[in-house]
Design a protein around this motif. Structure first.
Motif, PDB file in Angstrom:
ATOM      1  N   SER A   1      -2.360   7.361  -4.539  1.00 52.55           N
ATOM      2  CA  SER A   1      -1.391   7.816  -3.543  1.00 52.55           C
ATOM      3  C   SER A   1      -1.097   6.703  -2.556  1.00 52.55           C
ATOM      4  O   SER A   1      -1.811   5.698  -2.494  1.00 52.55           O
ATOM      5  N   GLU A   2      -0.066   6.944  -1.766  1.00 53.55           N
ATOM      6  CA  GLU A   2       0.265   5.991  -0.711  1.00 53.55           C
ATOM      7  C   GLU A   2      -0.836   5.944   0.349  1.00 53.55           C
ATOM      8  O   GLU A   2      -0.956   4.965   1.079  1.00 53.55           O
ATOM      9  N   ASP A   3      -1.671   6.975   0.413  1.00 53.17           N
ATOM     10  CA  ASP A   3      -2.697   7.055   1.446  1.00 53.17           C
ATOM     11  C   ASP A   3      -4.064   6.525   1.042  1.00 53.17           C
ATOM     12  O   ASP A   3      -4.851   6.151   1.902  1.00 53.17           O
ATOM     13  N   ASN A   4      -4.383   6.506  -0.271  1.00 54.40           N
ATOM     14  CA  ASN A   4      -5.763   6.157  -0.626  1.00 54.40           C
ATOM     15  C   ASN A   4      -5.978   4.681  -0.954  1.00 54.40           C
ATOM     16  O   ASN A   4      -7.109   4.277  -1.217  1.00 54.40           O
ATOM     17  N   ALA A   5      -4.944   3.859  -0.958  1.00 57.66           N
ATOM     18  CA  ALA A   5      -5.058   2.411  -1.146  1.00 57.66           C
ATOM     19  C   ALA A   5      -5.836   2.049  -2.412  1.00 57.66           C
ATOM     20  O   ALA A   5      -6.609   1.106  -2.429  1.00 57.66           O
ATOM     21  N   CYS A   6      -5.621   2.812  -3.484  1.00 56.83           N
ATOM     22  CA  CYS A   6      -6.278   2.533  -4.770  1.00 56.83           C
ATOM     23  C   CYS A   6      -5.239   2.206  -5.832  1.00 56.83           C
ATOM     24  O   CYS A   6      -4.091   2.637  -5.760  1.00 56.83           O
ATOM     25  N   SER A   7      -5.677   1.443  -6.812  1.00 57.98           N
ATOM     26  CA  SER A   7      -4.876   1.113  -7.989  1.00 57.98           C
ATOM     27  C   SER A   7      -5.758   1.322  -9.202  1.00 57.98           C
ATOM     28  O   SER A   7      -6.990   1.374  -9.102  1.00 57.98           O
TER      29      SER A   7
END
Length: 187
Positions: free
Chosen positions: A108-114
């Motif tokens: 998500s745009e909020d969790n800063a994960c890829s």
């Protein structure tokens, strides 16, 4: 270990959830989406050959499950920059102990994960919100002659999409269901 990224191993060898460290102050934030040198510690090999952005308008939309066969097999780094998705990778490497198993994670745009997806995996996602934006980093350029796909609704994959599947493209929905003799791709 990178100053900008940390990675969490998944049950599928070579597949990582990468967390970005965000720097912020009263002006806003900076989050590095890609760094070849830093991501090499987690399996990125080669250079950044393509950087693509996608937009998905409607919640429930499924895109995938896409892959490229050798000699154009690719590593992907998938990032959600707006909205939320369930991102899914399926191991299709011949002779892998986790052959045809999948891993799913919310980005998500909020969790800063890829999700860092190695060669030999099919990839797809479901939009969990309307108006999703994603960035894809690819280690190889797209090659139509090497393109492949799995049907995202194939019961053999066991993917439990959290929302009813909508807007599945004719191409993605037309991939045949896997047969007993499916052997995957060379790793």
């Amino acid at each position: 270990m990178s100053a900008r990224f940390t990675a969490r191993e998944t049950p599928l060898e070579g597949l990582f959830v990468v967390s970005r460290k965000t720097m912020s102050d009263e002006r806003g934030f900076l989050s590095r989406l890609f760094c070849e040198a830093d991501l090499a510690a987690f399996g990125w090999q080669g250079h950044l050959a393509q950087l693509n952005e996608t937009g998905t308008l409607r919640k429930g939309t499924v895109r995938g499950m896409h892959f490229q066969r050798p000699p154009h097999a690719e590593i992907k780094l998938v990032t959600c920059t707006r909205g939320r998705i369930l991102d899914v990778a399926v191991d299709i490497r011949q002779h892998s102990p986790t052959f045809l198993r999948h891993f799913a994670v919310e980005l998500s745009e909020d969790n800063a994960c890829s999700l860092l997806i190695p060669k030999g995996f099919a990839h797809g996602f479901q939009a969990l919100t309307d108006d999703v934006r994603m960035i894809y980093a690819h280690s190889e350029p797209y090659a139509a002659s090497s393109e492949g796909g799995l049907n995202p609704e194939d019961p053999a994959l066991g993917i439990d999409w959290p929302l009813p599947v909508v807007n599945l493209s004719p191409r993605d929905g037309s991939h045949a269901l896997l047969s007993q003799d499916y052997r995957g791709v060379a790793a």
